[in-house]
Design a protein around this motif. Structure first.
Motif, short mmCIF file in Angstrom:
data_model
loop_
_atom_site.label_atom_id
_atom_site.label_comp_id
_atom_site.label_asym_id
_atom_site.label_seq_id
_atom_site.Cartn_x
_atom_site.Cartn_y
_atom_site.Cartn_z
N ASP A 239 0.83 -1.20 0.00
CA ASP A 239 0.00 0.00 0.00
C ASP A 239 0.87 1.25 0.00
O ASP A 239 0.56 2.25 -0.67
N GLU A 240 1.98 1.21 0.74
CA GLU A 240 2.90 2.35 0.76
C GLU A 240 3.54 2.58 -0.60
O GLU A 240 3.85 3.71 -0.97
N TYR A 241 3.75 1.50 -1.35
CA TYR A 241 4.29 1.63 -2.70
C TYR A 241 3.23 2.16 -3.68
O TYR A 241 3.55 2.48 -4.83
N GLY A 242 1.98 2.21 -3.24
CA GLY A 242 0.92 2.71 -4.10
C GLY A 242 0.39 1.71 -5.10
O GLY A 242 -0.29 2.07 -6.06
N LEU A 243 0.67 0.43 -4.87
CA LEU A 243 0.29 -0.58 -5.85
C LEU A 243 -1.21 -0.82 -5.90
O LEU A 243 -1.77 -1.13 -6.95
N PHE A 244 -1.89 -0.67 -4.76
CA PHE A 244 -3.33 -0.92 -4.76
C PHE A 244 -4.09 0.13 -5.55
O PHE A 244 -5.21 -0.10 -5.99
N SER A 245 -3.49 1.29 -5.74
CA SER A 245 -4.16 2.36 -6.48
C SER A 245 -3.99 2.21 -7.98
O SER A 245 -4.60 2.95 -8.76
N ARG A 246 -3.16 1.26 -8.42
CA ARG A 246 -2.86 1.13 -9.85
C ARG A 246 -3.81 0.19 -10.58
O ARG A 246 -3.77 0.10 -11.80
N GLY A 247 -4.63 -0.51 -9.86
CA GLY A 247 -5.55 -1.42 -10.53
C GLY A 247 -5.84 -2.62 -9.65
O GLY A 247 -5.35 -2.71 -8.52
N PRO A 248 -6.64 -3.56 -10.13
CA PRO A 248 -6.97 -4.76 -9.35
C PRO A 248 -5.70 -5.49 -8.93
O PRO A 248 -4.80 -5.71 -9.73
N PHE A 249 -5.65 -5.87 -7.67
CA PHE A 249 -4.45 -6.48 -7.14
C PHE A 249 -4.85 -7.56 -6.14
O PHE A 249 -5.61 -7.29 -5.21
N VAL A 250 -4.35 -8.77 -6.33
CA VAL A 250 -4.68 -9.90 -5.46
C VAL A 250 -3.39 -10.46 -4.88
O VAL A 250 -2.61 -11.11 -5.57
N MET A 251 -3.14 -10.19 -3.61
CA MET A 251 -1.92 -10.66 -2.96
C MET A 251 -1.89 -12.19 -2.95
O MET A 251 -2.90 -12.85 -2.66
N SER A 252 -0.72 -12.75 -3.26
CA SER A 252 -0.64 -14.19 -3.49
C SER A 252 0.48 -14.84 -2.69
O SER A 252 1.29 -14.17 -2.05
N GLU A 253 0.51 -16.17 -2.77
CA GLU A 253 1.56 -16.95 -2.12
C GLU A 253 1.77 -18.25 -2.89
O GLU A 253 0.94 -18.66 -3.70
N GLY A 254 2.91 -18.89 -2.61
CA GLY A 254 3.20 -20.16 -3.26
C GLY A 254 4.61 -20.22 -3.79
O GLY A 254 5.43 -19.32 -3.55
#
Length: 417
Positions: A239-254
């Protein structure tokens, strides 16, 4: 000529193969499953892996995650008790590498280390910004801050804060731990190198693995990456990098790993391979070290470079696995696909004879990964080419794009052996 039109990036690097690399083993731990066939099923069944995180995410504009389900670390780590000393990301890396080695063994019919010296096996892996639950470090943070101002105090950190931190937590925080521990538990003793996607791209590990083979440094080369960005502090950082404001974003793992060897090696006679690496091109994009977005001309140039490497025309590509769709450059990639494939890339939902999508978007089945993004896509491409599912019939060559995080961008073409 195309390089002359590109600005803010290096020239396109086109890989020329005297001997083509072969993918002989795949290990994957993903939100869509823990086997290559499960990932193919998720794609052809049009499944979505998105869900809400376990913590309160009301502060964030995008509140979805892609979690690995039906996974018990103790089943993949020996001894099982060692799992409790590992971060979740490290557990994924150890499991995926183990599955990759097991898969390679099954396809060859003999235990891997019985006929390949561990010192002849190289491993190149990507890792992201590792993190753990805030609950694990909150006592340290509280005791490191000045009680009056609430600001971090280095003196209090050394005199009080560190004493509140479990010493084993450091092994779970350090970002190089996932591939380092995976190498140890996997028994790989040859050349190894770790890539950080904040500075480049974990896909550079895939490229370096190929170089290790073609330069004769290794008989077998393994590359991969691992992620765990579904916890609260990862949300805060992104969020601090501003990534959520750039478009749909789904945090992942694996995690995903692939094992490769050269087509002309003695291994070809005994292994049932997934696919061949037919071509590859890459470039370095300068600027924002986090996203390093590409123009449509850059996307087009690197894809054309991969086609040139494989000595193929766009008409010979049956499917494209797009980049991870971070929202800030998927339009540019789509414009480039239209320019290259014309009517074949006319729409994001276009299909080939109602079977697999002409353009597969891995975000739906993997979420937005970071260090494992490119290897998730490569594993998917290899699995599709190897699949016996009739819905995947007719797939001979797949283009895999990796234009997401980091300054290094790659396009790889896989084909049936």
């Amino acid at each position: 000529m195309l390089n002359e039109k590109l600005h803010g990036c290096s020239s396109i690097r086109i890989q020329h193969f005297a001997e083509k690399p072969i993918v002989g083993g795949v290990g994957i731990v993903s939100p869509s499953g823990l086997h290559p066939d499960a990932v193919v099923d998720a794609v052809v069944d049009n499944c979505s892996v998105f869900e809400s995180p376990a913590f309160s995410s009301d502060h964030f504009s995008d509140r979805r995650v892609a979690l690995v389900r039906n996974y018990e670390a103790r089943n993949y780590i020996n001894p099982p008790r060692a799992a409790r000393y590992m971060s979740r990301e490290t557990q994924f890396a150890v499991a995926a590498l183990g599955l990759c080695i097991d898969d390679f063994t099954k396809r060859s019919g003999a235990a891997l280390f019985s006929w390949i010296d561990p010192y002849d096996i190289a491993l190149f892996a990507g890792t992201g910004s590792s993190g753990i639950s805030l609950d694990d470090i909150m006592p340290m943070l509280i005791n490191s801050c000045d009680p009056q101002s609430g600001r971090f105090d280095p003196v209090r950190f050394s005199s009080r804060g560190l004493s509140k931190l479990n010493p084993l937590t450091s092994f779970r925080i350090l970002p190089n731990m996932p591939p380092s521990v995976a190498v140890i538990y996997g028994g790989v003793k040859g050349e190894n190198l770790i890539f950080n996607p904040w500075e480049g791209s974990a896909m550079s590990g895939f490229q370096e693995a190929i170089h290790a083979l073609t330069e004769g440094r290794s008989r077998l080369a393994i590359s991969g990456g691992s992620d765990c960005k579904t916890h609260s502090d990862a949300f805060i950082a992104f969020d601090e990098y501003g990534l959520f404001s750039r478009g749909p974003f789904v945090m992942s793992e694996g995690s995903a790993y692939l094992a490769m060897y050269l087509e002309e090696s003695e291994l070809t006679a005994i292994i049932n391979p997934y696919c061949r690496v037919a071509g590859m091109a890459s470039m370095t994009v300068y600027g924002d070290t986090i996203s390093a977005p590409m123009s449509s001309e850059m996307c087009e140039g690197i894809m054309m470079g991969a086609l040139s490497s494989a000595r193929l025309s766009s008409d010979e590509i049956d499917c494209v696995i797009s980049s991870e769709d971070f929202g800030f450059q998927d339009l540019e990639e789509h414009e480039a696909l239209n320019a290259i494939f014309r009517e074949a890339g006319e729409g994001k939902g276009s299909t080939i004879d109602n079977r697999l999508p002409r353009i597969i978007h891995p975000r739906k089945v993997f979420g937005n990964a970071v260090a494992s993004a490119g290897h998730f896509s490569l594993s998917l491409g290899a699995a599709v080419l190897d699949s016996a599912d009739e819905r995947a019939a007719g797939m001979e060559r797949i283009m895999v794009n990796s234009f997401g995080f980091g300054s290094e961008k790659h396009c790889v073409i896989l084909e049936k052996p």
